[in-house]
Design a protein around this motif. Structure first.
Motif, PDB file in Angstrom:
ATOM      1  N   MET A  15       0.822  -1.206   0.000  1.00  0.00           N
ATOM      2  CA  MET A  15       0.000   0.000   0.000  1.00  0.00           C
ATOM      3  C   MET A  15       0.856   1.256   0.000  1.00  0.00           C
ATOM      4  SD  MET A  15      -3.243   0.929   0.209  1.00  0.00           S
ATOM      5  CE  MET A  15      -4.385   0.049   1.245  1.00  0.00           C
ATOM      6  N   MET A  16       1.977   1.212   0.717  1.00  0.00           N
ATOM      7  CA  MET A  16       2.773   2.413   0.921  1.00  0.00           C
ATOM      8  C   MET A  16       3.958   2.526  -0.030  1.00  0.00           C
ATOM      9  SD  MET A  16       1.043   3.711   3.329  1.00  0.00           S
ATOM     10  CE  MET A  16       2.113   5.075   3.811  1.00  0.00           C
ATOM     11  N   SER A  17       4.212   1.513  -0.833  1.00  0.00           N
ATOM     12  CA  SER A  17       5.414   1.472  -1.651  1.00  0.00           C
ATOM     13  C   SER A  17       5.569   2.698  -2.530  1.00  0.00           C
ATOM     14  CB  SER A  17       5.382   0.219  -2.539  1.00  0.00           C
ATOM     15  OG  SER A  17       6.492   0.186  -3.393  1.00  0.00           O
ATOM     16  N   GLY A  18       6.739   3.320  -2.453  1.00  0.00           N
ATOM     17  CA  GLY A  18       7.077   4.430  -3.339  1.00  0.00           C
ATOM     18  C   GLY A  18       6.428   5.741  -2.996  1.00  0.00           C
ATOM     19  N   VAL A  19       5.749   5.833  -1.862  1.00  0.00           N
ATOM     20  CA  VAL A  19       5.048   7.061  -1.498  1.00  0.00           C
ATOM     21  C   VAL A  19       5.569   7.564  -0.162  1.00  0.00           C
ATOM     22  CG1 VAL A  19       2.819   8.094  -0.970  1.00  0.00           C
ATOM     23  CG2 VAL A  19       2.992   6.356  -2.748  1.00  0.00           C
ATOM     24  N   ASP A 311      -0.948  -3.622 -10.678  1.00  0.00           N
ATOM     25  CA  ASP A 311      -2.345  -3.823 -10.296  1.00  0.00           C
ATOM     26  C   ASP A 311      -2.764  -5.253 -10.627  1.00  0.00           C
ATOM     27  OD1 ASP A 311      -5.201  -3.647  -9.998  1.00  0.00           O
ATOM     28  OD2 ASP A 311      -5.076  -1.500 -10.378  1.00  0.00           O
ATOM     29  N   VAL A 312      -3.558  -5.867  -9.748  1.00  0.00           N
ATOM     30  CA  VAL A 312      -4.075  -7.203 -10.051  1.00  0.00           C
ATOM     31  C   VAL A 312      -5.015  -7.179 -11.250  1.00  0.00           C
ATOM     32  CG1 VAL A 312      -3.810  -8.139  -7.710  1.00  0.00           C
ATOM     33  CG2 VAL A 312      -5.921  -6.917  -8.332  1.00  0.00           C
ATOM     34  N   TYR A 338      -3.890   0.789  -5.293  1.00  0.00           N
ATOM     35  CA  TYR A 338      -4.030   1.869  -4.320  1.00  0.00           C
ATOM     36  C   TYR A 338      -3.210   3.090  -4.706  1.00  0.00           C
ATOM     37  CZ  TYR A 338      -3.819   4.497   0.017  1.00  0.00           C
ATOM     38  OH  TYR A 338      -3.887   5.491   0.939  1.00  0.00           O
ATOM     39  N   THR A 339      -1.992   2.896  -5.180  1.00  0.00           N
ATOM     40  CA  THR A 339      -1.103   4.038  -5.414  1.00  0.00           C
ATOM     41  C   THR A 339      -1.419   4.785  -6.710  1.00  0.00           C
ATOM     42  OG1 THR A 339       0.561   2.520  -6.335  1.00  0.00           O
ATOM     43  CG2 THR A 339       0.787   3.136  -4.018  1.00  0.00           C
TER      44      THR A 339
END
Length: 367
Positions: A15-19, A311-312, A338-339
Motif C-alpha cells: 500500500m505504501m510502496s514508493g510514497v 495492479d491485479v 491503491y497508489t
C-alpha cells in the motif's frame, strides 16, 4: 471477507510502496478520515448510500471549490432496456425500470465545481451554463460497496479544478443492500437525466474508477444508440468479475486487493451479484453487463484506459484494449491499485493524461 481485513492492509508495504509522507495531499487526508469513520461497521450492515461523515471531516475551503447534492428523477421518456441474449439481466433491469416509473426508486447526484472556474449562472445547478458546456460524469470506485463517500468530494473538486469543467457524480446504490443491476440502472438514469436537462451527449465524458468503471461501461453499452457520449476514461477498471486472468495471482504481493474466489459467498463479486437462485454464479459473473471484458465492444465511445502495471487488474486492461484498437492504454510501472491515486507525483500524471483525453474528444467551445 470482512472490512477489518481491508483496514489491516492499509499500512502494508504494498500500500505504501514508493510514497513518502511529503507526497500525501489534503484530498488523501480527508478521504482517509472519512473512510476510517465508515469502516467501523462490517459491510454486512451497509445499507446503500454511505453514512454521513465524521463531524470533524475537513471542509473544502471556499477558495478550492464547492459542491451540492441534489435529488433527481429518471426521465419519463427513458425507454425500457434491451439486453440481447441475456434474459437474466433484461428481467432485472426492466423490473427496476418499472419501479422507477412508479416512483419507487430514489436517486441523487453531486455537482462539484472548482473555485478556479469563472462563475457563470448557477454553478451548482443541474442545467447547462451554456449551450455547449462540457462536463464530466465521474463514477467513483469502492469495490461495489463504497461509491460516493464523504471524503470523495475533495477528489471531485480537484478533478473540476484540473479539467476546468463541472463534475457530476451519480450516488449509485451499493452492495450488499443494493445488488446488480441497481448501480448500472442508477448511472443510466443519471446520464439520461443530464441529457434531458439540456447537456449535449457529445460534450459529456464519463470517467470511472475501478468498480465505477465496470458500472459505467455497462451503462454506456445499454445507452449506446440512444445516448452516445463523447468519450470514456476508465481508471484501473474492474473488467472481469470471474477474476480469471494471471495478474490476479502474479501481482498479489504488490497490490492491496486480495484475491477471494468468486465462488465464495463473501467475495465482492458475489455480494454485487447477489442470490442466484440455483444458477451457476461464475457463469452469471461472466456475462457482459457484469464483466465488460467479455462484452461486445461495438457502440462504445472513444476510450482511454489508465492502469498500474502492479495492479491485479492489469491483465484485464491489456486484454480489453486488444479488443478495441482505437483505445488508448496508459500504464504506470510500479503503481498498484491503491497508489494510482496516491501522492502528488502520480496524481499529476493521472490528471495530465485525463485532461489530454477530455480536450481531444470534446468540443473546445464549452465553458
Amino acid at each position: 471477507m470482512r472490512i477489518s481485513d481491508i483496514v489491516d492492509s492499509f499500512s502494508s508495504p504494498a500500500m505504501m510502496s514508493g510514497v513518502g509522507d511529503a507526497e500525501v495531499t489534503d484530498e488523501e487526508r480527508a478521504m482517509a478520515r472519512a473512510v476510517s469513520h465508515e469502516l467501523f461497521c462490517d459491510i454486512s450492515g451497509h445499507q446503500g448510500f454511505p453514512p454521513t461523515g465524521p463531524s470533524d471531516e475537513p471542509a473544502i475551503p471556499p477558495d478550492m471549490g464547492s459542491y451540492r447534492i441534489f435529488d433527481y428523477a429518471m426521465p419519463a421518456t427513458q425507454p425500457p432496456y434491451q439486453v440481447l441474449g441475456d434474459d437474466y439481466s433484461l428481467k432485472l433491469l426492466n423490473a427496476l425500470h418499472s419501479e422507477d416509473l412508479a416512483g419507487q426508486c430514489e436517486h441523487s447526484m453531486v455537482v462539484s465545481v472548482s473555485a478556479t472556474i469563472p462563475s457563470k449562472g448557477d454553478m451548482l445547478g443541474d442545467k447547462p451554463l451554456s449551450e455547449d458546456e462540457r462536463i464530466v460524469v465521474y463514477l467513483p470506485g469502492g469495490a461495489f460497496i463504497g461509491g460516493d463517500t464523504p471524503g470523495s468530494k475533495w477528489m471531485y473538486v480537484r478533478m473540476s479544478m484540473e479539467l476546468g469543467l463541472r463534475v457530476f457524480t451519480p450516488r449509485y446504490h451499493v452492495a450488499p443492500a443494493f445488488r446488480y443491476p441497481r448501480p448500472v440502472h442508477d448511472v443510466c438514469t443519471a446520464i439520461a437525466f443530464l441529457v434531458a436537462r439540456g447537456f449535449c451527449p457529445q460534450n459529456i465524458v464519463v470517467v470511472g474508477a475501478s468498480a465505477g468503471a465496470n458500472i459505467g461501461l455497462s451503462a454506456l453499452r445499454l445507452l449506446a444508440g440512444s445516448i452516445d457520449v463523447a468519450g470514456c476514461v476508465v481508471v484501473e477498471p474492474c473488467l472481469d468479475l470471474t477474476l480469471s486472468l494471471d495478474s490476479w495471482q502474479r501481482n498479489q504481493e504488490v497490490c492491496v486487493l486480495p484475491y477471494v474466489s468468486p465462488t465464495h459467498p463473501g467475495s465482492i463479486s458475489r455480494m454485487y451479484l447477489g442470490p442466484v437462485d440455483g444458477m451457476d454464479a461464475v457463469e452469471l459473473l461472466g456475462r457482459p453487463l457484469l464483466s465488460p471484458l467479455f462484452a461486445d465492444v461495438g457502440g462504445l465511445p472513444p476510450m482511454q484506459i489508465q492502469v498500474g502495471m502492479d495492479d491485479v487488474l492489469y491483465d484485464e486492461c491489456v486484454a480489453f484494449t486488444e479488443r478495441i484498437p482505437t483505445a488508448e492504454l496508459i500504464t504506470y510501472p510500479g503503481i498498484n491499485h491503491y497508489t494510482m491515486f496516491r501522492g502528488r507525483t502520480q496524481l499529476d500524471r493521472f490528471y495530465g493524461n485525463l485532461l489530454n483525453f477530455v480536450t481531444r474528444v470534446t468540443s473546445k467551445k464549452g465553458s
